[in-house]
Enzyme design. Structure first.
Site, PDB file in Angstrom:
ATOM      1  N   GLU A 131      -3.056   4.809   8.729  1.00  0.00           N
ATOM      2  CA  GLU A 131      -3.640   4.513  10.613  1.00  0.00           C
ATOM      3  C   GLU A 131      -4.603   2.376   9.408  1.00  0.00           C
ATOM      4  O   GLU A 131      -4.249   2.075   8.423  1.00  0.00           O
ATOM      5  CB  GLU A 131      -5.002   4.421   9.878  1.00  0.00           C
ATOM      6  CG  GLU A 131      -6.940   3.779  10.375  1.00  0.00           C
ATOM      7  CD  GLU A 131      -7.704   4.708   9.918  1.00  0.00           C
ATOM      8  OE1 GLU A 131      -7.900   5.617   9.436  1.00  0.00           O
ATOM      9  OE2 GLU A 131      -8.869   4.473  11.139  1.00  0.00           O
ATOM     10  N   ASP A 141     -10.758  -2.615  -6.637  1.00  0.00           N
ATOM     11  CA  ASP A 141     -10.905  -3.403  -6.042  1.00  0.00           C
ATOM     12  C   ASP A 141     -12.188  -4.569  -7.625  1.00  0.00           C
ATOM     13  O   ASP A 141     -12.774  -3.640  -8.351  1.00  0.00           O
ATOM     14  CB  ASP A 141     -12.256  -3.532  -5.442  1.00  0.00           C
ATOM     15  CG  ASP A 141     -12.428  -4.561  -4.245  1.00  0.00           C
ATOM     16  OD1 ASP A 141     -12.477  -5.825  -5.060  1.00  0.00           O
ATOM     17  OD2 ASP A 141     -13.587  -4.676  -3.787  1.00  0.00           O
ATOM     18  N   ASP A 196     -14.223  -7.286  -9.003  1.00  0.00           N
ATOM     19  CA  ASP A 196     -15.587  -8.697  -8.359  1.00  0.00           C
ATOM     20  C   ASP A 196     -15.736  -9.488  -9.502  1.00  0.00           C
ATOM     21  O   ASP A 196     -16.008  -8.895 -10.197  1.00  0.00           O
ATOM     22  CB  ASP A 196     -15.859  -7.380  -7.130  1.00  0.00           C
ATOM     23  CG  ASP A 196     -16.286  -8.908  -6.208  1.00  0.00           C
ATOM     24  OD1 ASP A 196     -16.356  -9.798  -6.446  1.00  0.00           O
ATOM     25  OD2 ASP A 196     -17.082  -8.211  -5.338  1.00  0.00           O
TER      26      ASP A 196
END
Ligand SMILES: [Zn+2]
Length: 226
Positions: free
Chosen positions: A35, A103, A105
């Site tokens: 996808e 992730d 940050d």
């Protein structure tokens, strides 16, 4: 212009993971079951885009000019044809593979930086990100045996880590959570001064190794002076 700048062929080659028809065991449907999601400039979000080859990917990107492209999972069937499969009765449309993604940050480091906060980043605090990358990269390679690790700048205030080994792509959600948990030493909240909790009578071998090999050197030579 986008035809020259966007690495269509490289993205396609990466996402094929060797399923290119040259090997007897390859899966020709593999790339087409991935996808892609596009965010267009008017905030329209197009999910379940799929492409059979690099040319289809390229012409769709050129035609729609997305502001942002998200790479989703590989599903059991072509995501663009999911409704047709659903009408078949047995619900076979489900994600089967996805890279293991972390992730990191910069805003998560506000407790230990004095130069910036929130989304701000400067040359003083960015080295904290470098250290985070080293810590994660060492553990993912040495303790989990992963080899195909991609580190990318997120574009704003942090980095993303994509672990692409076949073994990583096929992990269940429970296994992914267990790996994330392995890295968890931060137990703090707004009401407690103690943010990092090191459990047990001795330091975990990973933390002991990282402390001597990475963290101590960085703290003494770079962070303390700065
Ligand atoms: Zn800063």
């Amino acid at each position: 212009m986008i035809g020259k700048l966007f690495p269509h062929a490289e993205i396609f080659k990466w996402m094929m993971y060797g399923n290119d028809g040259k090997h007897p065991a390859c899966d020709p449907s593999y790339f087409g079951r991935r996808e892609f999601s596009f965010t267009l400039d008017n905030d329209i979000y197009l999910r379940f885009q799929s492409f059979n080859n690099a040319a289809e990917l390229e012409s769709s990107i050129k035609e729609k000019c997305p502001f942002k492209i998200d790479i989703g999972p590989v599903y059991s069937v072509d995501p663009a044809k999911r409704h047709a499969y659903a009408q078949g009765g047995n619900n076979v449309f489900m994600p089967v593979e996805r890279e293991l993604v972390f992730d990191i940050d910069m805003s998560d480091y506000d407790d230990v930086r004095y130069c910036c906060s929130g989304a701000e980043v400067c040359l003083e605090c960015w080295p904290l990100m470098t250290i985070a990358i080293k810590v994660m990269d060492i553990a993912l390679r040495d303790d989990f045996g992963f080899n195909h690790i991609l580190w990318v700048y997120s574009g704003r205030r942090g980095v993303h880590c994509w672990v692409c080994d076949g073994r990583a792509r096929r992990l269940t959600n429970e296994q992914r959570a267990a790996i994330a948990d392995y890295f968890r030493v931060y137990k703090g909240n707004e009401n407690s001064n103690k943010k990092v909790s090191l459990m047990g009578p001795a330091l975990h071998p990973l933390l002991a190794r990282l402390y001597t090999d990475v963290l101590k050197v960085f703290f003494e030579e770079k962070l303390l002076g700065g």
